[in-house]
Design an enzyme around this catalytic site. Sequence first.
Site, PDB file in Angstrom:
ATOM      1  N   ASP A 145       0.811  -1.209   0.000  1.00  0.00           N
ATOM      2  CA  ASP A 145       0.000   0.000   0.000  1.00  0.00           C
ATOM      3  C   ASP A 145       0.848   1.264   0.000  1.00  0.00           C
ATOM      4  O   ASP A 145       0.622   2.170  -0.795  1.00  0.00           O
ATOM      5  CB  ASP A 145      -0.922  -0.015   1.230  1.00  0.00           C
ATOM      6  CG  ASP A 145      -1.788   1.220   1.317  1.00  0.00           C
ATOM      7  OD1 ASP A 145      -2.956   1.150   0.909  1.00  0.00           O
ATOM      8  OD2 ASP A 145      -1.302   2.269   1.796  1.00  0.00           O
ATOM      9  N   VAL A 164      -5.300   2.361   0.024  1.00  0.00           N
ATOM     10  CA  VAL A 164      -5.241   1.667  -1.270  1.00  0.00           C
ATOM     11  C   VAL A 164      -5.617   0.199  -1.093  1.00  0.00           C
ATOM     12  O   VAL A 164      -6.384  -0.366  -1.879  1.00  0.00           O
ATOM     13  CB  VAL A 164      -3.848   1.809  -1.903  1.00  0.00           C
ATOM     14  CG1 VAL A 164      -3.733   0.950  -3.160  1.00  0.00           C
ATOM     15  CG2 VAL A 164      -3.569   3.274  -2.248  1.00  0.00           C
ATOM     16  N   ASP A 165      -5.110  -0.426  -0.052  1.00  0.00           N
ATOM     17  CA  ASP A 165      -5.478  -1.816   0.237  1.00  0.00           C
ATOM     18  C   ASP A 165      -6.986  -1.943   0.457  1.00  0.00           C
ATOM     19  O   ASP A 165      -7.640  -2.862  -0.063  1.00  0.00           O
ATOM     20  CB  ASP A 165      -4.756  -2.313   1.488  1.00  0.00           C
ATOM     21  CG  ASP A 165      -3.387  -2.899   1.182  1.00  0.00           C
ATOM     22  OD1 ASP A 165      -3.196  -3.388   0.067  1.00  0.00           O
ATOM     23  OD2 ASP A 165      -2.518  -2.849   2.063  1.00  0.00           O
ATOM     24  N   LEU A 166      -7.541  -1.040   1.257  1.00  0.00           N
ATOM     25  CA  LEU A 166      -8.958  -1.139   1.597  1.00  0.00           C
ATOM     26  C   LEU A 166      -9.840  -0.915   0.366  1.00  0.00           C
ATOM     27  O   LEU A 166     -10.826  -1.634   0.163  1.00  0.00           O
ATOM     28  CB  LEU A 166      -9.307  -0.137   2.698  1.00  0.00           C
ATOM     29  CG  LEU A 166      -8.582  -0.355   4.035  1.00  0.00           C
ATOM     30  CD1 LEU A 166      -8.966   0.720   5.039  1.00  0.00           C
ATOM     31  CD2 LEU A 166      -8.891  -1.735   4.602  1.00  0.00           C
ATOM     32  N   GLY A 169      -9.702  -3.953  -1.813  1.00  0.00           N
ATOM     33  CA  GLY A 169     -10.575  -4.991  -1.276  1.00  0.00           C
ATOM     34  C   GLY A 169     -12.031  -4.743  -1.609  1.00  0.00           C
ATOM     35  O   GLY A 169     -12.771  -5.672  -1.966  1.00  0.00           O
TER      36      GLY A 169
END
Length: 395
Positions: A145, A164-166, A169
């Site tokens: 991220d 960015v990860d969230l 997802g």
Amino acid sequence: MQGDTQGLPLSGVRVLDLSRVLAGPWSAMVLGDLGAEVIKIEHPERGDDTRDWGVRVGQTETAYFNSVNRNKRSITVDLQTPEGQQIVRELAKTIDILVQNFRFGGAEKLGIGYEQLSAENPRLIYCSISGYDRTGPEAERPGYDLVVQGEAGQAPLKFGVAAVDLFTGMYAAQAILAALYERQRTGRGRHIEMALFDCGLMITAYYGLEALLIGEDPPRYGNAHPSIVPYGVFDAADGPLVITVGNNAQFERFCREVIERPDLAGDGRYTTNILRGRNRETLLPELTRELGSRPRRLLLERLARAGIPCGEVAGLREALLSPRATQGGLVTQQPHPHTESGTTPVLAPPWRFDGERMPVRYAPPQLGEATQAVLQSALGYSAEKLAELKDKGVI
């Protein structure tokens, strides 16, 4: 309510979560929140990396792990063994959705890539999450991220959470649901490929388009808004508050009724939002001085009467314990056998269907707590076979 999916949107859908850390587990948790049965595959000894990140909960969990793994069941399988790979291949025949974030080519080396598994289960929806485009020159580059935030034109100070990860997802969960809907018509699954870099660029939104239009990176405004003035965190005489003046009529009311400066409302430099944005350097010092001379409660009362969105700045713990959060059921207490209180806090899903919030059916799982139950029920493994696999260190 534990385990009961009756009446939930994804009741009857089965998911195999082979992902680790954040983006993949977040997408699988979304599916679990909506009623899917999610089986999380973890290494028998160390489990998901995030079981060792942050504040410890019990013996095998942490706050980080618990934040992205509610409504799942954990089974432990060593994927470096032929027997472990076979277990996943057998489970893949019984499921609807698989989520993985191995490095490029890693799943294929284990014999659990999309082509390999879909040959046995053509209805399988298979989601691969990676750092970069799997068809491009950086396919094998690991993605994190923070690296993507830096490359995507973000400010040097990263988001407080791995945004960015969230978002990746959530995008992944949306794509999976679209493929699930399409499968009703076609009878076939899909291979969904998500890249952190792609999603990081997408969430630059209007900043990204402005950078292309003006030919350079937009200015950085911190808590202020690049397009709306006044908008942000301001200091009253006794503490901070948030003020968001969204249109010209609100600005006029703000000047006349809140800070008692009708001259600013009539100033030709500030009559439209575009003009206020251009002249923020002269306007904001005036507003800051007026707001700083008045108590916060008075300002909030005046702002509310004027119909201008506003609020006090609360700490994170204060927000989580606020009446708004507790009355809304956003924080739950789940049973836990290894904490002093016998419970642990778990955030609830944000969705409501027909007025009912989606439930926490399973607390974030202890490492491998459902291994025996899942392999017996899903694959019909006998007690003898389970004992043999355990002796070999496969589970």
